[in-house]
Write a protein that holds these residues in place. Structure first.
Motif, PDB file in Angstrom:
ATOM      1  N   GLY A   6       0.805  -1.213   0.000  1.00 43.97           N
ATOM      2  CA  GLY A   6       0.000   0.000   0.000  1.00 43.97           C
ATOM      3  C   GLY A   6       0.837   1.262   0.000  1.00 43.97           C
ATOM      4  O   GLY A   6       0.508   2.243  -0.671  1.00 43.97           O
ATOM      5  N   ILE A   7       1.928   1.252   0.751  1.00 43.52           N
ATOM      6  CA  ILE A   7       2.830   2.406   0.779  1.00 43.52           C
ATOM      7  C   ILE A   7       3.473   2.618  -0.588  1.00 43.52           C
ATOM      8  O   ILE A   7       3.526   3.740  -1.105  1.00 43.52           O
ATOM      9  N   CYS A   8       3.947   1.540  -1.192  1.00 45.22           N
ATOM     10  CA  CYS A   8       4.568   1.635  -2.522  1.00 45.22           C
ATOM     11  C   CYS A   8       3.564   2.119  -3.558  1.00 45.22           C
ATOM     12  O   CYS A   8       3.874   2.978  -4.382  1.00 45.22           O
ATOM     13  N   LEU A   9       2.353   1.585  -3.522  1.00 45.03           N
ATOM     14  CA  LEU A   9       1.321   2.004  -4.460  1.00 45.03           C
ATOM     15  C   LEU A   9       0.961   3.475  -4.262  1.00 45.03           C
ATOM     16  O   LEU A   9       0.782   4.222  -5.233  1.00 45.03           O
ATOM     17  N   GLY A  10       0.896   3.927  -3.019  1.00 43.99           N
ATOM     18  CA  GLY A  10       0.606   5.327  -2.737  1.00 43.99           C
ATOM     19  C   GLY A  10       1.672   6.260  -3.269  1.00 43.99           C
ATOM     20  O   GLY A  10       1.367   7.324  -3.822  1.00 43.99           O
TER      21      GLY A  10
END
Length: 70
Positions: A6-10
């Protein structure tokens, strides 16, 4: 694992949307007398490019030093 994904996608979405916004709001070739507001890009991409190149060359140098020791 989901948090990391989720952090990478954000991060990818944030940078991607900033780039698309800056590309779509390019400055007109000739400023008109009616508009007094100058549209500036959201991100200074020259600085981003310089910082990214510095970081990636540092990583390459470090990886090369580690590879020599093996």
């Amino acid at each position: 694992m989901r948090v990391f994904l989720g952090i990478c996608l954000g991060i990818v979405l944030t940078v991607g949307f900033a780039f698309v916004y800056d590309a779509s709001t390019s400055r007109p070739s000739e400023p008109t007398a009616q508009t007094n507001v100058e549209q500036k890009p959201m991100v200074n991409w020259d600085v981003v490019t310089r910082n990214w190149q510095g970081w990636s060359s540092g990583v390459r140098n470090t990886w090369g030093k580690l590879a020599e020791k093996l």
